[in-house]
Design a protein around this motif. Sequence first.
Motif, PDB file in Angstrom:
ATOM      1  N   GLY A 140      -0.595 -19.473 -61.393  1.00  0.00           N
ATOM      2  CA  GLY A 140      -0.852 -18.697 -60.184  1.00  0.00           C
ATOM      3  C   GLY A 140      -2.318 -18.748 -59.789  1.00  0.00           C
ATOM      4  N   ALA A 141      -3.183 -18.707 -60.800  1.00  0.00           N
ATOM      5  CA  ALA A 141      -4.623 -18.709 -60.527  1.00  0.00           C
ATOM      6  C   ALA A 141      -5.112 -20.083 -60.119  1.00  0.00           C
ATOM      7  CB  ALA A 141      -5.378 -18.236 -61.767  1.00  0.00           C
ATOM      8  N   SER A 142      -4.270 -21.100 -60.313  1.00  0.00           N
ATOM      9  CA  SER A 142      -4.698 -22.466 -60.045  1.00  0.00           C
ATOM     10  C   SER A 142      -4.009 -23.100 -58.844  1.00  0.00           C
ATOM     11  CB  SER A 142      -4.419 -23.347 -61.270  1.00  0.00           C
ATOM     12  OG  SER A 142      -4.948 -22.755 -62.439  1.00  0.00           O
ATOM     13  N   CYS A 143      -2.901 -22.527 -58.397  1.00  0.00           N
ATOM     14  CA  CYS A 143      -2.101 -23.145 -57.341  1.00  0.00           C
ATOM     15  C   CYS A 143      -2.941 -23.389 -56.089  1.00  0.00           C
ATOM     16  CB  CYS A 143      -0.897 -22.262 -56.983  1.00  0.00           C
ATOM     17  SG  CYS A 143       0.024 -22.908 -55.563  1.00  0.00           S
ATOM     18  N   PRO A 144      -3.070 -24.664 -55.686  1.00  0.00           N
ATOM     19  CA  PRO A 144      -3.911 -24.975 -54.525  1.00  0.00           C
ATOM     20  C   PRO A 144      -3.392 -24.354 -53.228  1.00  0.00           C
ATOM     21  CG  PRO A 144      -3.537 -26.935 -55.844  1.00  0.00           C
ATOM     22  CD  PRO A 144      -2.605 -25.878 -56.363  1.00  0.00           C
ATOM     23  N   GLU A 145      -2.108 -24.071 -53.151  1.00  0.00           N
ATOM     24  CA  GLU A 145      -1.559 -23.491 -51.926  1.00  0.00           C
ATOM     25  C   GLU A 145      -1.364 -21.984 -52.059  1.00  0.00           C
ATOM     26  OE1 GLU A 145      -1.469 -25.163 -49.406  1.00  0.00           O
ATOM     27  OE2 GLU A 145      -1.069 -27.277 -49.865  1.00  0.00           O
ATOM     28  N   LYS A 146      -1.735 -21.439 -53.180  1.00  0.00           N
ATOM     29  CA  LYS A 146      -1.505 -20.021 -53.478  1.00  0.00           C
ATOM     30  C   LYS A 146      -0.026 -19.662 -53.236  1.00  0.00           C
ATOM     31  CE  LYS A 146      -5.276 -17.156 -52.828  1.00  0.00           C
ATOM     32  NZ  LYS A 146      -5.310 -16.827 -54.204  1.00  0.00           N
ATOM     33  N   GLY A 162       2.092 -30.462 -57.742  1.00  0.00           N
ATOM     34  CA  GLY A 162       2.349 -30.632 -59.176  1.00  0.00           C
ATOM     35  C   GLY A 162       1.251 -30.121 -60.095  1.00  0.00           C
ATOM     36  N   THR A 163       0.223 -29.474 -59.526  1.00  0.00           N
ATOM     37  CA  THR A 163      -0.853 -28.950 -60.378  1.00  0.00           C
ATOM     38  C   THR A 163      -0.308 -27.969 -61.420  1.00  0.00           C
ATOM     39  OG1 THR A 163      -2.396 -29.211 -58.560  1.00  0.00           O
ATOM     40  CG2 THR A 163      -3.095 -27.763 -60.341  1.00  0.00           C
ATOM     41  N   LYS A 210       1.452 -29.565 -64.396  1.00  0.00           N
ATOM     42  CA  LYS A 210       0.525 -30.109 -65.397  1.00  0.00           C
ATOM     43  C   LYS A 210      -0.140 -28.999 -66.203  1.00  0.00           C
ATOM     44  CE  LYS A 210       0.709 -34.383 -63.730  1.00  0.00           C
ATOM     45  NZ  LYS A 210       1.218 -35.529 -64.443  1.00  0.00           N
ATOM     46  N   ILE A 211      -0.421 -27.876 -65.549  1.00  0.00           N
ATOM     47  CA  ILE A 211      -1.180 -26.814 -66.201  1.00  0.00           C
ATOM     48  C   ILE A 211      -0.336 -25.993 -67.163  1.00  0.00           C
ATOM     49  CG2 ILE A 211      -2.038 -24.492 -65.631  1.00  0.00           C
ATOM     50  CD1 ILE A 211      -3.848 -25.708 -63.622  1.00  0.00           C
ATOM     51  N   GLY A 214      -0.011 -16.698 -66.305  1.00  0.00           N
ATOM     52  CA  GLY A 214      -0.530 -16.603 -64.942  1.00  0.00           C
ATOM     53  C   GLY A 214      -1.530 -17.676 -64.573  1.00  0.00           C
ATOM     54  N   THR A 215      -1.757 -18.628 -65.467  1.00  0.00           N
ATOM     55  CA  THR A 215      -2.725 -19.683 -65.182  1.00  0.00           C
ATOM     56  C   THR A 215      -2.282 -20.525 -63.983  1.00  0.00           C
ATOM     57  OG1 THR A 215      -3.282 -19.707 -67.511  1.00  0.00           O
ATOM     58  CG2 THR A 215      -4.023 -21.577 -66.240  1.00  0.00           C
TER      59      THR A 215
END
Lengths: 258, 569
Positions: B538-544, B505-506, B509-510, B535-536
């Motif tokens: 994508g740059a933040s997804c913990p699992e890419k 769920g990151t 929230k972002i 694209g924020t």
Amino acid sequence: MTFEPRIVGFLCNWCSYAGADLAGVSRISYPTNIRIIRLMCSGRVDPVFVLETLVNGADGVMVMGCHPGDCHYVDGNLQTERKIKMLKKLIARTGLEPERLRLEWVSASEGGRFAELVNEFTNQIKALGPSPLAGEKPDPVILENILAAKSAAEDFRLRVLVGREKELIEKGNVYGEKTTQEEFDKTMDEAVQAEYVRSKIYFVVRKEPQSVKELSKRLDLDPQMVLRHIVVLRRRGMVTVGRVEGTTPLYTALEVGR
Amino acid sequence: MEHAEEEVPRIGVFICHCGINIGGVVNVPEVVKYAMTLPNVVYSEDNLYTCSSEGLGKIKEGIGKYNLNRVIVASCTPRTHEPLFRATCEEAGVNKYLFEMANIREHCSWAHMHEPDKATEKAKDIVRMAVAKARLLKPQDELEIEVTPSALVIGGGISGMTSALCLADQGFKVYLVEKEPELGGMLRHLHKLYPTMLNASEGLNKIVGGVKPNKNIEVWTSAVVKQVKGFIGNFDVSVQRGNGETANFRVGTIIVATGADVFEPVGMYGYKKYDNVITQFKLEQLLKDSQLKKPERVVMIQCTGAREEKGRTYCSRICCMEALKNALLVKELYPETDVYILFRDLQTYGKDYEDWHRMAQDRGVKFIKYNLEKPPEVVAGHDGKLTIDVYHALLGEQVQIESDLVILSTPLVQHEDVKELSQILKVPLGPDGFFFEAHVKLRPIDFATDGIYVCGTAHSPKNMAESVSQALGVASRAAIPMAVKRLRTEAITAMVDESLCSGCGTCVKICPYGAIEKDEKGVARVTAVVCKGCGTCGASCPEKAITMRHFTDEQVVAQALAALGRAVA
């Protein structure tokens, strides 16, 4: 020959890239060293992009976005700021100078400011000298360290912490408990340190099985601490006991594939 | 939606001389030769102007002849010409997302015009980076959205009212929001307008009379825009109305016509210290209300607080003509009164305006040129009069003039509270504080953000005729998407790989637009039409697990490696 640094810039489409355009339109000259990659938002800059760029020998990396409050995508730039803060902490552990990475805000009307910043950063990198990772023979120790940093930045824990920073501080966790900025920074420092060391352990044991004692010597860490990291890595399914020499277990990496 | 066939990239690189803009600095033929050595590049040529109809024809010809499936144009910034080249590719059957631009003008030849060798090397690198990205480009399909056929006009001065009326007459619903209790803006305070000597109130009454009864225009005075969300076609707006209510509504386009303020020159030339030192703006009001008592001698000081070395460096454009006009009005009222105009440069730039300069000379208005380095000084003299001590730049000597009325010509400046609006709309202000257009020549009344436009003195100082021209201009710009009714949205959106998503769920929230939610399976799902492509996530997804279309990890990293002269592994 004088040292001409290779600088890679990650610029957002709306403010900083437009600012760079304006510098050109206004015929404001600045050093030719920077190579610009256009992204829609500085928030698109994955910490891995920066580390990958440094691994490949960039002498400097500039990330530029809109001034706070001006972001075309509300607050993508503030997400970038959090990522860069984490990255600097990570890079500081690798032996590479964290000053090789710089985050700046440039608006669409600040052509002059863009040129000034590029000029200043280029001079700063010139004074710092070539990156130890540039050229044909990169420094093997720093290279291994920065690869470990990259692997830590790819991993779940640091990414989730950066991604949730705003929420944890402003809204609190699922129990409604808020974190202060100081508490968060402390947690982040610990996480960066732990994940970086774990990546390093993983890298070492991937080459050949190692004992805790040997690892503690190589990484200059308390054996107790190494053991604790090994426990976490085993739990994550990344490390296992390869073989036992006498009574000493030697740990080895499990290939983590997707 | 994803195109099935994976073809081998066949890239064509078209390198523009842009007359001498690029070709005069960068060795274009050398860059063409270099481009041919790059992987997957099957064709390269140089053009005098790639954006000319001949140049565009060459692109189409190249696509047909060499069977190109990727096109690169190395020329100017994609921020202005990318849509044109993309359209050309589409006409020739190449998906527009298979086009890439290399900015070798703004980011290269213009910035490095004194270092041609280094500029040529940099141009090669920029082309190499574009090739690295183009090799990995994928065709994309765009979604269509509906455009709400209504507009928000912010500011009820002459500019705002003119554009509101123009849009309303075309059948569009307009919300006209004015922060003051009355419509009219600056014109409410002005006397007569050059060059026709039209009474400002007359001009104003006519347009207010058109706006108020218009059924398509909702007029809200004492009202302030509090929040704007969304994008072209669908902006959700919240306005705090005078009665305390909040109105929420949706519009397709937004026009910024917030006008400007007059600079108050406190501390300059005795302003606010001596009662008989006033601004040109105040003189307008005295003339308007027939309150001007006969002065023996009037001295006007031009460029008060304008064209400074730092701060307000700009020319306010209207003050020279305003001073000439008021000088003539004073002369008409009191022929015996001496009128002096102290100026640095008299800029009567417009059609017929130079005549006014001659007319003023004929009527006996005296002109004295002063220098920025030695500005006039105003000191108290006898019997409440003032002495103006000025260095006469043409005579080369100090001159003293006694006067009972000093008029300061001050520039228009941006409203102090405008920063808030610029942040609400996410549109920039320039270094002079005025709203900053997308491109000074090619898009002079658009903001870079689609669907938001600027006109009148909110953009820069200008007179009524110029404000009205721009107001009509923005009305026509804003009418385009509303008349077309449907728009295609950029396919630069996020895409979740469900097999990698852990449902943390990151991204939910972002995302600043609420475009991502967890679906019934507990994994993230993107609503493409709401995604704006930052694209924020994508740059933040913990699992890419998130791919950003058109700006994928692979594409960005390939560009970075190409910048460093390293091949992609």
